[in-house]
Design a protein around this motif. Structure first.
Motif, PDB file in Angstrom:
ATOM      1  N   ILE A 121       0.994  -1.076   0.168  1.00 48.14           N
ATOM      2  CA  ILE A 121      -0.123  -0.328   0.047  1.00 48.14           C
ATOM      3  C   ILE A 121       0.913   1.386   0.383  1.00 48.14           C
ATOM      4  O   ILE A 121       1.978   1.068   1.000  1.00 48.14           O
ATOM      5  N   SER A 122       0.369   1.946  -0.596  1.00 50.05           N
ATOM      6  CA  SER A 122       0.957   3.412  -0.892  1.00 50.05           C
ATOM      7  C   SER A 122      -0.077   4.678  -0.624  1.00 50.05           C
ATOM      8  O   SER A 122      -0.453   4.377  -1.922  1.00 50.05           O
ATOM      9  N   ALA A 123      -0.055   5.341  -0.031  1.00 45.35           N
ATOM     10  CA  ALA A 123      -1.089   6.012  -0.281  1.00 45.35           C
ATOM     11  C   ALA A 123      -0.367   7.996   0.319  1.00 45.35           C
ATOM     12  O   ALA A 123       0.427   8.010   1.282  1.00 45.35           O
ATOM     13  N   VAL A 145      -4.740   6.033  -2.885  1.00 46.52           N
ATOM     14  CA  VAL A 145      -4.069   5.095  -2.691  1.00 46.52           C
ATOM     15  C   VAL A 145      -3.214   4.007  -4.261  1.00 46.52           C
ATOM     16  O   VAL A 145      -4.384   4.164  -5.009  1.00 46.52           O
ATOM     17  N   ASN A 146      -2.215   3.714  -3.715  1.00 44.13           N
ATOM     18  CA  ASN A 146      -1.397   2.930  -5.174  1.00 44.13           C
ATOM     19  C   ASN A 146      -1.343   1.851  -4.348  1.00 44.13           C
ATOM     20  O   ASN A 146      -0.900   1.662  -2.928  1.00 44.13           O
ATOM     21  N   GLY A 217      -1.358   5.601   6.564  1.00 39.73           N
ATOM     22  CA  GLY A 217      -1.525   6.863   6.408  1.00 39.73           C
ATOM     23  C   GLY A 217      -1.108   7.777   5.236  1.00 39.73           C
ATOM     24  O   GLY A 217      -0.362   7.147   4.452  1.00 39.73           O
ATOM     25  N   PHE A 218      -1.712   8.646   5.186  1.00 42.83           N
ATOM     26  CA  PHE A 218      -1.482   9.568   3.701  1.00 42.83           C
ATOM     27  C   PHE A 218      -0.406  11.075   3.956  1.00 42.83           C
ATOM     28  O   PHE A 218      -1.038  11.482   4.655  1.00 42.83           O
ATOM     29  N   ARG A 219       0.525  10.429   2.849  1.00 42.20           N
ATOM     30  CA  ARG A 219       1.922  11.613   3.720  1.00 42.20           C
ATOM     31  C   ARG A 219       2.676  11.385   1.830  1.00 42.20           C
ATOM     32  O   ARG A 219       2.664   9.902   1.776  1.00 42.20           O
ATOM     33  N   THR A 220       3.368  12.373   1.538  1.00 40.17           N
ATOM     34  CA  THR A 220       4.073  12.021   0.741  1.00 40.17           C
ATOM     35  C   THR A 220       5.170  12.889   0.921  1.00 40.17           C
ATOM     36  O   THR A 220       5.441  13.792   2.073  1.00 40.17           O
TER      37      THR A 220
END
Length: 505
Positions: A121-123, A145-146, A217-220
Protein backbone atom coordinates in the motif's frame (compact mmCIF):
# COMPACT_ATOMS: atom_id res chain seq x y z
CA UNK A 1 29.94 -21.11 13.91
CA UNK A 2 26.69 -21.91 15.68
CA UNK A 3 24.35 -24.81 14.92
CA UNK A 4 21.20 -25.41 16.92
CA UNK A 5 17.98 -27.37 16.90
CA UNK A 6 14.72 -25.91 18.18
CA UNK A 7 11.78 -28.22 18.75
CA UNK A 8 8.12 -27.95 19.71
CA UNK A 9 4.82 -29.61 18.98
CA UNK A 10 1.35 -28.35 18.16
CA UNK A 11 -2.20 -29.47 17.45
CA UNK A 12 -4.55 -27.98 14.92
CA UNK A 13 -7.54 -26.20 16.50
CA UNK A 14 -10.59 -28.45 16.38
CA UNK A 15 -12.66 -25.57 14.98
CA UNK A 16 -10.53 -25.18 11.86
CA UNK A 17 -12.26 -26.16 8.67
CA UNK A 18 -9.68 -24.97 6.23
CA UNK A 19 -8.09 -25.85 2.94
CA UNK A 20 -4.57 -24.63 3.78
CA UNK A 21 -2.43 -24.30 6.91
CA UNK A 22 0.40 -21.78 6.88
CA UNK A 23 3.43 -21.82 9.16
CA UNK A 24 4.90 -18.33 9.68
CA UNK A 25 8.27 -17.17 11.01
CA UNK A 26 8.78 -13.47 11.64
CA UNK A 27 12.60 -13.81 11.78
CA UNK A 28 15.24 -16.49 12.31
CA UNK A 29 18.95 -15.65 12.51
CA UNK A 30 20.53 -16.68 10.17
CA UNK A 31 19.68 -19.78 8.10
CA UNK A 32 16.68 -21.94 8.94
CA UNK A 33 15.79 -25.42 7.69
CA UNK A 34 12.26 -26.30 8.79
CA UNK A 35 10.92 -29.83 9.34
CA UNK A 36 7.28 -30.76 10.04
CA UNK A 37 6.63 -34.35 11.11
CA UNK A 38 10.03 -35.32 9.71
CA UNK A 39 9.55 -33.64 6.31
CA UNK A 40 11.87 -30.88 5.13
CA UNK A 41 9.32 -28.16 4.24
CA UNK A 42 11.46 -25.07 3.58
CA UNK A 43 14.83 -23.34 3.83
CA UNK A 44 15.32 -19.62 4.49
CA UNK A 45 18.41 -17.40 4.58
CA UNK A 46 18.52 -13.96 6.22
CA UNK A 47 18.21 -13.08 9.89
CA UNK A 48 15.83 -10.12 9.62
CA UNK A 49 13.02 -11.13 7.29
CA UNK A 50 9.72 -12.98 7.62
CA UNK A 51 8.89 -16.12 5.67
CA UNK A 52 5.96 -18.53 5.47
CA UNK A 53 5.36 -22.02 4.14
CA UNK A 54 2.23 -24.00 3.31
CA UNK A 55 2.50 -27.14 5.47
CA UNK A 56 -0.95 -28.59 4.79
CA UNK A 57 0.26 -31.82 3.20
CA UNK A 58 2.63 -32.59 6.08
CA UNK A 59 0.16 -32.28 8.95
CA UNK A 60 -1.87 -34.69 11.00
CA UNK A 61 -5.43 -33.47 11.21
CA UNK A 62 -5.87 -35.45 14.41
CA UNK A 63 -3.04 -35.70 16.87
CA UNK A 64 0.20 -33.90 17.64
CA UNK A 65 2.47 -32.42 14.98
CA UNK A 66 6.22 -32.07 15.49
CA UNK A 67 8.06 -28.92 14.42
CA UNK A 68 11.87 -28.90 14.21
CA UNK A 69 14.00 -25.95 13.09
CA UNK A 70 17.67 -26.40 12.31
CA UNK A 71 19.53 -23.09 12.55
CA UNK A 72 22.95 -22.19 11.21
CA UNK A 73 24.37 -18.85 12.36
CA UNK A 74 27.81 -18.22 10.78
CA UNK A 75 28.52 -14.91 12.54
CA UNK A 76 32.30 -14.29 12.43
CA UNK A 77 32.88 -17.73 10.88
CA UNK A 78 35.70 -18.15 8.41
CA UNK A 79 34.61 -17.35 4.87
CA UNK A 80 31.23 -15.91 5.82
CA UNK A 81 30.54 -12.22 5.16
CA UNK A 82 26.83 -11.73 5.85
CA UNK A 83 24.50 -8.91 6.98
CA UNK A 84 24.88 -8.92 10.78
CA UNK A 85 24.90 -5.26 11.79
CA UNK A 86 26.65 -4.79 15.14
CA UNK A 87 26.76 -8.47 16.13
CA UNK A 88 30.05 -10.22 16.82
CA UNK A 89 31.34 -13.21 18.76
CA UNK A 90 34.04 -10.89 20.14
CA UNK A 91 32.09 -7.92 21.59
CA UNK A 92 34.11 -4.73 21.97
CA UNK A 93 32.68 -1.25 22.56
CA UNK A 94 30.65 -0.51 19.39
CA UNK A 95 30.16 -4.20 18.49
CA UNK A 96 27.88 -6.30 20.65
CA UNK A 97 26.72 -9.73 21.76
CA UNK A 98 25.16 -11.63 18.84
CA UNK A 99 21.64 -12.97 18.49
CA UNK A 100 20.95 -16.44 17.10
CA UNK A 101 17.99 -18.62 16.27
CA UNK A 102 14.28 -17.84 16.36
CA UNK A 103 14.13 -14.32 17.72
CA UNK A 104 10.66 -13.26 16.56
CA UNK A 105 7.21 -14.82 16.63
CA UNK A 106 6.21 -18.16 15.10
CA UNK A 107 2.56 -18.97 14.39
CA UNK A 108 0.20 -21.05 12.30
CA UNK A 109 -2.89 -19.80 10.52
CA UNK A 110 -5.65 -21.21 8.37
CA UNK A 111 -6.29 -20.02 4.82
CA UNK A 112 -8.47 -20.84 1.82
CA UNK A 113 -7.00 -22.44 -1.30
CA UNK A 114 -6.22 -19.06 -2.86
CA UNK A 115 -5.12 -16.63 -0.17
CA UNK A 116 -3.53 -13.19 0.14
CA UNK A 117 0.26 -13.48 0.45
CA UNK A 118 1.23 -9.80 0.47
CA UNK A 119 -0.40 -6.38 0.55
CA UNK A 120 1.59 -3.38 -0.75
CA UNK A 121 0.00 0.00 0.00
CA UNK A 122 1.23 3.49 -0.85
CA UNK A 123 -1.08 6.35 0.10
CA UNK A 124 0.10 9.78 -1.01
CA UNK A 125 -0.93 13.38 -0.87
CA UNK A 126 -3.09 13.86 -3.96
CA UNK A 127 -0.88 11.26 -5.58
CA UNK A 128 1.62 14.04 -6.26
CA UNK A 129 5.03 14.86 -4.85
CA UNK A 130 4.43 18.54 -4.06
CA UNK A 131 0.88 19.80 -4.70
CA UNK A 132 1.25 23.57 -4.14
CA UNK A 133 -2.48 24.25 -3.81
CA UNK A 134 -2.88 22.29 -0.59
CA UNK A 135 -2.61 24.52 2.45
CA UNK A 136 -3.68 22.22 5.28
CA UNK A 137 -4.58 18.63 6.01
CA UNK A 138 -8.34 19.26 6.03
CA UNK A 139 -8.45 20.72 2.52
CA UNK A 140 -11.08 18.56 0.76
CA UNK A 141 -8.87 17.32 -2.06
CA UNK A 142 -8.75 13.76 -3.29
CA UNK A 143 -5.90 11.58 -2.09
CA UNK A 144 -4.70 8.53 -3.96
CA UNK A 145 -3.99 4.97 -2.85
CA UNK A 146 -1.80 2.63 -4.88
CA UNK A 147 -2.34 -0.99 -3.87
CA UNK A 148 -1.12 -4.40 -5.01
CA UNK A 149 -2.73 -7.53 -3.56
CA UNK A 150 -0.59 -10.63 -4.16
CA UNK A 151 -2.30 -14.02 -4.20
CA UNK A 152 -0.95 -17.50 -3.57
CA UNK A 153 -2.28 -19.21 -6.67
CA UNK A 154 -4.30 -17.67 -9.48
CA UNK A 155 -3.56 -14.09 -10.51
CA UNK A 156 -6.30 -11.81 -11.77
CA UNK A 157 -8.80 -12.79 -9.08
CA UNK A 158 -11.30 -10.08 -8.07
CA UNK A 159 -10.44 -8.23 -4.86
CA UNK A 160 -12.32 -5.64 -2.85
CA UNK A 161 -10.59 -2.93 -0.85
CA UNK A 162 -12.19 -0.78 1.85
CA UNK A 163 -10.68 2.27 3.57
CA UNK A 164 -12.06 2.81 7.07
CA UNK A 165 -11.87 5.84 9.33
CA UNK A 166 -10.12 4.59 12.47
CA UNK A 167 -12.11 6.84 14.81
CA UNK A 168 -15.65 6.64 13.42
CA UNK A 169 -15.24 3.08 12.04
CA UNK A 170 -17.05 4.28 8.91
CA UNK A 171 -16.02 3.08 5.46
CA UNK A 172 -14.93 6.18 3.54
CA UNK A 173 -13.90 4.57 0.24
CA UNK A 174 -14.12 1.24 -1.58
CA UNK A 175 -12.50 -0.11 -4.69
CA UNK A 176 -12.74 -3.27 -6.78
CA UNK A 177 -9.66 -4.57 -8.54
CA UNK A 178 -7.79 -7.76 -9.37
CA UNK A 179 -5.03 -9.59 -7.57
CA UNK A 180 -1.38 -9.24 -8.58
CA UNK A 181 -2.05 -6.03 -10.50
CA UNK A 182 -1.47 -2.56 -9.07
CA UNK A 183 -4.66 -0.57 -8.71
CA UNK A 184 -5.10 3.13 -8.02
CA UNK A 185 -8.14 4.78 -6.49
CA UNK A 186 -9.13 8.01 -4.80
CA UNK A 187 -10.15 8.70 -1.21
CA UNK A 188 -11.67 12.13 -0.56
CA UNK A 189 -11.56 14.27 2.59
CA UNK A 190 -8.76 12.49 4.41
CA UNK A 191 -6.38 14.02 6.94
CA UNK A 192 -2.70 13.77 6.19
CA UNK A 193 -0.20 11.95 8.41
CA UNK A 194 2.49 14.00 10.13
CA UNK A 195 4.48 13.74 13.38
CA UNK A 196 2.13 16.31 14.93
CA UNK A 197 -0.99 14.55 13.65
CA UNK A 198 -0.29 10.86 12.95
CA UNK A 199 -3.67 10.06 11.42
CA UNK A 200 -4.02 6.49 10.16
CA UNK A 201 -6.77 4.71 8.25
CA UNK A 202 -7.60 1.01 8.44
CA UNK A 203 -7.68 -1.10 5.29
CA UNK A 204 -9.69 -4.29 4.70
CA UNK A 205 -8.93 -6.42 1.64
CA UNK A 206 -11.10 -9.34 0.51
CA UNK A 207 -10.07 -11.98 -2.04
CA UNK A 208 -12.92 -14.46 -2.34
CA UNK A 209 -12.91 -16.34 0.99
CA UNK A 210 -9.80 -14.64 2.36
CA UNK A 211 -9.78 -11.32 4.21
CA UNK A 212 -6.88 -9.38 5.73
CA UNK A 213 -6.71 -6.07 7.54
CA UNK A 214 -3.97 -3.47 7.50
CA UNK A 215 -3.62 0.31 7.69
CA UNK A 216 -2.11 3.31 5.93
CA UNK A 217 -1.34 6.96 6.43
CA UNK A 218 -1.71 9.54 3.68
CA UNK A 219 1.63 11.28 3.28
CA UNK A 220 4.06 12.24 0.54
CA UNK A 221 7.79 12.24 1.22
CA UNK A 222 9.91 14.07 -1.35
CA UNK A 223 12.67 16.62 -1.77
CA UNK A 224 12.91 20.05 -3.33
CA UNK A 225 14.54 23.44 -3.11
CA UNK A 226 13.13 25.77 -0.44
CA UNK A 227 14.47 29.29 -0.83
CA UNK A 228 17.31 27.86 -2.87
CA UNK A 229 18.31 25.09 -0.40
CA UNK A 230 17.71 21.39 -1.03
CA UNK A 231 15.31 20.18 1.67
CA UNK A 232 13.38 17.04 2.68
CA UNK A 233 9.66 17.61 2.23
CA UNK A 234 6.74 16.02 4.05
CA UNK A 235 3.40 16.70 2.36
CA UNK A 236 5.07 19.40 0.30
CA UNK A 237 6.61 21.29 3.23
CA UNK A 238 10.07 21.38 4.76
CA UNK A 239 9.97 19.56 8.10
CA UNK A 240 13.20 19.54 10.11
CA UNK A 241 13.80 15.91 11.04
CA UNK A 242 15.47 15.33 14.40
CA UNK A 243 15.89 11.93 15.96
CA UNK A 244 18.21 9.48 17.66
CA UNK A 245 20.42 6.63 16.58
CA UNK A 246 18.27 3.74 17.78
CA UNK A 247 20.05 0.39 18.00
CA UNK A 248 17.33 -1.75 19.55
CA UNK A 249 19.49 -3.89 21.86
CA UNK A 250 18.22 -5.17 25.21
CA UNK A 251 20.18 -6.57 28.18
CA UNK A 252 17.79 -9.49 28.65
CA UNK A 253 16.94 -10.35 25.05
CA UNK A 254 19.78 -8.85 22.94
CA UNK A 255 17.72 -8.25 19.76
CA UNK A 256 14.30 -8.92 21.24
CA UNK A 257 12.59 -6.59 23.74
CA UNK A 258 10.90 -8.25 26.71
CA UNK A 259 7.47 -7.19 25.41
CA UNK A 260 5.73 -4.62 23.23
CA UNK A 261 5.30 -2.24 26.17
CA UNK A 262 9.06 -2.05 26.70
CA UNK A 263 9.65 -1.31 23.03
CA UNK A 264 6.98 1.39 22.99
CA UNK A 265 8.42 2.88 26.18
CA UNK A 266 11.61 3.82 24.33
CA UNK A 267 9.57 5.51 21.60
CA UNK A 268 7.47 7.33 24.17
CA UNK A 269 10.59 8.80 25.79
CA UNK A 270 11.72 10.14 22.42
CA UNK A 271 8.33 11.70 21.71
CA UNK A 272 8.17 13.32 25.14
CA UNK A 273 11.57 14.93 24.61
CA UNK A 274 10.40 16.28 21.25
CA UNK A 275 12.08 14.02 18.70
CA UNK A 276 10.05 13.46 15.52
CA UNK A 277 12.27 10.85 13.88
CA UNK A 278 14.69 8.02 14.61
CA UNK A 279 17.36 6.22 12.65
CA UNK A 280 16.96 2.47 13.10
CA UNK A 281 20.62 1.57 13.12
CA UNK A 282 21.67 -1.52 11.12
CA UNK A 283 18.91 -3.71 12.50
CA UNK A 284 15.39 -4.59 11.33
CA UNK A 285 12.78 -4.57 14.08
CA UNK A 286 9.60 -6.62 14.56
CA UNK A 287 6.64 -5.26 12.60
CA UNK A 288 5.01 -4.00 15.80
CA UNK A 289 7.87 -1.51 16.19
CA UNK A 290 7.11 0.15 12.86
CA UNK A 291 3.38 0.14 13.58
CA UNK A 292 4.06 1.94 16.87
CA UNK A 293 6.17 4.56 15.06
CA UNK A 294 3.31 5.19 12.63
CA UNK A 295 0.79 5.47 15.45
CA UNK A 296 2.95 7.76 17.59
CA UNK A 297 4.11 10.06 14.79
CA UNK A 298 7.76 9.10 14.35
CA UNK A 299 9.50 9.31 10.98
CA UNK A 300 12.10 6.64 10.23
CA UNK A 301 15.51 6.38 8.66
CA UNK A 302 15.91 2.61 8.15
CA UNK A 303 19.42 1.20 7.86
CA UNK A 304 20.20 -1.99 6.03
CA UNK A 305 22.12 -4.24 8.45
CA UNK A 306 25.75 -3.97 7.44
CA UNK A 307 27.99 -6.81 6.38
CA UNK A 308 30.48 -8.39 8.77
CA UNK A 309 32.72 -5.65 10.21
CA UNK A 310 36.19 -5.43 8.69
CA UNK A 311 38.18 -8.23 10.28
CA UNK A 312 41.45 -9.93 9.37
CA UNK A 313 42.79 -13.44 9.22
CA UNK A 314 46.26 -14.92 8.91
CA UNK A 315 46.95 -17.28 6.03
CA UNK A 316 49.19 -20.37 6.20
CA UNK A 317 52.08 -18.31 4.81
CA UNK A 318 51.62 -15.81 7.69
CA UNK A 319 50.17 -13.14 5.39
CA UNK A 320 47.46 -11.07 7.10
CA UNK A 321 44.47 -10.30 4.85
CA UNK A 322 41.21 -8.43 5.37
CA UNK A 323 38.06 -10.55 5.16
CA UNK A 324 35.96 -9.09 2.33
CA UNK A 325 32.75 -10.26 0.61
CA UNK A 326 33.00 -12.20 -2.63
CA UNK A 327 30.71 -11.70 -5.61
CA UNK A 328 28.14 -14.23 -4.38
CA UNK A 329 28.06 -12.62 -0.92
CA UNK A 330 27.57 -9.18 -2.46
CA UNK A 331 24.68 -10.59 -4.52
CA UNK A 332 23.13 -12.04 -1.34
CA UNK A 333 23.46 -8.68 0.39
CA UNK A 334 21.66 -7.05 -2.57
CA UNK A 335 18.90 -9.69 -2.44
CA UNK A 336 18.25 -9.02 1.23
CA UNK A 337 18.39 -5.25 0.67
CA UNK A 338 15.59 -5.62 -1.86
CA UNK A 339 13.55 -7.54 0.71
CA UNK A 340 13.96 -4.61 3.10
CA UNK A 341 13.04 -1.87 0.60
CA UNK A 342 9.39 -2.20 -0.41
CA UNK A 343 8.61 1.42 -1.20
CA UNK A 344 10.59 3.02 -4.05
CA UNK A 345 9.20 6.50 -3.32
CA UNK A 346 11.36 7.06 -0.22
CA UNK A 347 14.51 9.17 -0.08
CA UNK A 348 17.84 7.34 0.06
CA UNK A 349 20.89 8.05 2.22
CA UNK A 350 23.43 5.98 0.33
CA UNK A 351 26.32 6.47 2.77
CA UNK A 352 25.66 7.73 6.27
CA UNK A 353 28.85 9.60 7.08
CA UNK A 354 32.28 8.26 6.11
CA UNK A 355 33.36 8.35 2.47
CA UNK A 356 30.72 9.91 0.24
CA UNK A 357 30.51 8.71 -3.36
CA UNK A 358 28.06 11.41 -4.39
CA UNK A 359 24.97 9.21 -4.69
CA UNK A 360 21.61 9.39 -2.94
CA UNK A 361 19.47 12.25 -1.68
CA UNK A 362 21.53 13.27 1.37
CA UNK A 363 24.88 14.90 1.99
CA UNK A 364 25.46 13.21 5.34
CA UNK A 365 28.09 14.14 7.94
CA UNK A 366 29.22 12.25 11.05
CA UNK A 367 31.19 14.09 13.69
CA UNK A 368 31.61 13.64 17.42
CA UNK A 369 30.87 15.39 19.55
CA UNK A 370 29.93 18.63 17.72
CA UNK A 371 27.89 18.78 14.48
CA UNK A 372 28.98 19.86 10.99
CA UNK A 373 25.59 19.91 9.28
CA UNK A 374 25.19 21.55 5.87
CA UNK A 375 28.11 23.75 6.87
CA UNK A 376 31.26 25.09 5.15
CA UNK A 377 33.48 23.03 7.47
CA UNK A 378 33.95 19.29 7.84
CA UNK A 379 36.35 16.65 9.14
CA UNK A 380 37.64 13.53 7.40
CA UNK A 381 36.37 10.79 6.93
CA UNK A 382 33.16 12.76 6.27
CA UNK A 383 33.02 14.79 3.06
CA UNK A 384 32.29 18.47 2.42
CA UNK A 385 28.64 19.47 2.20
CA UNK A 386 27.17 19.02 -1.28
CA UNK A 387 24.55 21.75 -1.92
CA UNK A 388 22.97 19.57 -4.62
CA UNK A 389 21.68 17.23 -1.90
CA UNK A 390 20.02 17.53 1.50
CA UNK A 391 22.41 18.45 4.31
CA UNK A 392 21.96 16.24 7.37
CA UNK A 393 23.96 15.36 10.48
CA UNK A 394 23.77 11.57 10.33
CA UNK A 395 25.42 11.11 13.75
CA UNK A 396 26.66 13.47 16.41
CA UNK A 397 26.65 13.91 20.17
CA UNK A 398 27.73 10.57 21.54
CA UNK A 399 28.62 12.14 24.87
CA UNK A 400 28.74 9.65 27.70
CA UNK A 401 28.18 9.60 31.44
CA UNK A 402 29.16 6.61 33.53
CA UNK A 403 26.70 5.10 36.00
CA UNK A 404 26.78 2.70 38.92
CA UNK A 405 27.25 -1.00 38.30
CA UNK A 406 23.57 -1.95 38.67
CA UNK A 407 22.79 0.04 35.49
CA UNK A 408 25.75 -1.24 33.45
CA UNK A 409 26.20 -4.31 31.27
CA UNK A 410 28.07 -6.17 33.99
CA UNK A 411 30.64 -7.84 31.75
CA UNK A 412 34.27 -6.93 32.39
CA UNK A 413 35.21 -6.66 28.70
CA UNK A 414 32.36 -4.19 28.17
CA UNK A 415 33.17 -2.13 31.25
CA UNK A 416 36.81 -1.94 30.18
CA UNK A 417 35.77 -0.18 26.94
CA UNK A 418 33.69 2.57 28.53
CA UNK A 419 36.54 5.07 28.23
CA UNK A 420 36.46 4.61 24.44
CA UNK A 421 33.28 6.71 24.44
CA UNK A 422 33.74 9.87 22.36
CA UNK A 423 33.43 12.06 25.45
CA UNK A 424 32.87 11.22 29.11
CA UNK A 425 31.11 13.71 31.37
CA UNK A 426 31.68 13.16 35.07
CA UNK A 427 28.22 14.23 36.26
CA UNK A 428 24.68 14.35 34.94
CA UNK A 429 24.77 18.13 35.20
CA UNK A 430 27.87 18.27 32.99
CA UNK A 431 26.23 15.84 30.55
CA UNK A 432 23.17 18.06 30.21
CA UNK A 433 25.32 21.19 29.89
CA UNK A 434 27.25 19.57 27.03
CA UNK A 435 24.03 18.43 25.38
CA UNK A 436 22.68 21.98 25.53
CA UNK A 437 25.86 23.36 23.96
CA UNK A 438 25.90 20.80 21.14
CA UNK A 439 22.24 21.33 20.32
CA UNK A 440 23.01 25.05 20.29
CA UNK A 441 25.72 24.44 17.68
CA UNK A 442 23.26 22.48 15.56
CA UNK A 443 20.78 25.36 15.94
CA UNK A 444 23.38 27.77 14.54
CA UNK A 445 23.80 25.51 11.53
CA UNK A 446 20.04 25.51 10.95
CA UNK A 447 19.93 29.31 11.22
CA UNK A 448 23.01 30.20 9.18
CA UNK A 449 23.78 27.26 6.92
CA UNK A 450 21.87 24.42 5.21
CA UNK A 451 21.18 21.89 7.95
CA UNK A 452 17.93 20.00 7.36
CA UNK A 453 18.05 17.32 10.05
CA UNK A 454 20.11 15.63 12.70
CA UNK A 455 20.54 12.32 14.51
CA UNK A 456 21.72 12.32 18.12
CA UNK A 457 23.71 9.32 19.33
CA UNK A 458 21.87 7.56 20.90
CA UNK A 459 18.57 6.34 22.43
CA UNK A 460 20.06 4.00 25.04
CA UNK A 461 23.38 2.75 26.31
CA UNK A 462 24.42 -0.55 24.72
CA UNK A 463 26.81 -2.87 26.57
CA UNK A 464 30.10 -0.90 26.84
CA UNK A 465 28.67 2.30 25.37
CA UNK A 466 27.30 4.75 27.96
CA UNK A 467 26.17 7.57 25.68
CA UNK A 468 22.42 6.96 25.66
CA UNK A 469 19.57 9.18 26.70
CA UNK A 470 18.60 6.13 28.75
CA UNK A 471 20.82 3.61 30.49
CA UNK A 472 20.86 0.08 29.05
CA UNK A 473 18.36 -1.12 31.67
CA UNK A 474 16.07 1.87 30.86
CA UNK A 475 15.99 2.86 34.56
CA UNK A 476 17.94 6.15 34.35
CA UNK A 477 16.90 8.99 32.03
CA UNK A 478 19.83 11.40 31.63
CA UNK A 479 18.21 14.44 29.93
CA UNK A 480 16.73 17.32 31.91
CA UNK A 481 13.41 17.02 30.13
CA UNK A 482 12.38 20.68 29.93
CA UNK A 483 15.82 21.78 28.77
CA UNK A 484 15.87 19.20 25.97
CA UNK A 485 12.29 19.94 24.97
CA UNK A 486 13.14 23.63 24.62
CA UNK A 487 16.37 22.99 22.72
CA UNK A 488 14.71 20.59 20.28
CA UNK A 489 11.74 22.91 19.73
CA UNK A 490 14.22 25.68 18.90
CA UNK A 491 15.50 23.56 16.01
CA UNK A 492 11.99 23.20 14.58
CA UNK A 493 11.26 26.90 15.04
CA UNK A 494 14.48 27.91 13.29
CA UNK A 495 13.75 25.60 10.35
CA UNK A 496 10.21 26.95 10.12
CA UNK A 497 11.43 30.54 10.06
CA UNK A 498 13.79 29.70 7.21
CA UNK A 499 10.95 28.29 5.13
CA UNK A 500 8.34 31.01 5.79
CA UNK A 501 7.08 32.59 2.58
CA UNK A 502 9.06 29.90 0.82
CA UNK A 503 9.18 28.96 -2.81
CA UNK A 504 9.33 25.21 -3.36
CA UNK A 505 10.80 23.95 -6.60
Amino acid sequence: MLYSWLATSFNLPSTWKTERVLLNFAAVDYEATVFVNGYNVTFHRGGYFAFAVDVTHYLKSNGTNELLVFVHDPTDSDGYVIPIGKQTLRPSHIFYTPCSGIWQSVWIESAPSNYITQLDISAGMDGQGVPPSRTNSSNPLTDVVNTTVSSSRNAGVPVKIAVIDRNSKETIATHSGTSDVQCTFSVPFVNLWSPHSPTLYDITVTLRDDEVTSYTGFRTISRGKVNGIERPLLNGKFVFQFGTLDQGFWPDGIYLPPNREAMVYDLGVLKELGFNMLRKHIKVEPALFYQACDEMGILLFQDMPSLRPLQQKTLDNCTVVTILPGAAQQDEFARQLELLILDPTRLVDSTSGWYDHGAGDFSDNHHYANPQCGSPFYSIPSSPYDPGRIGIQGEFGGIGQNVSIEHLWNIKDAIDTINQTYEIDTSIEAWNYRGHRLLGELLDQVNFYSCSGGIWTQTTDVEGEVNGLLTYDRRVLRPHVRQWQADIQSLYDAASSRSNNSMVS
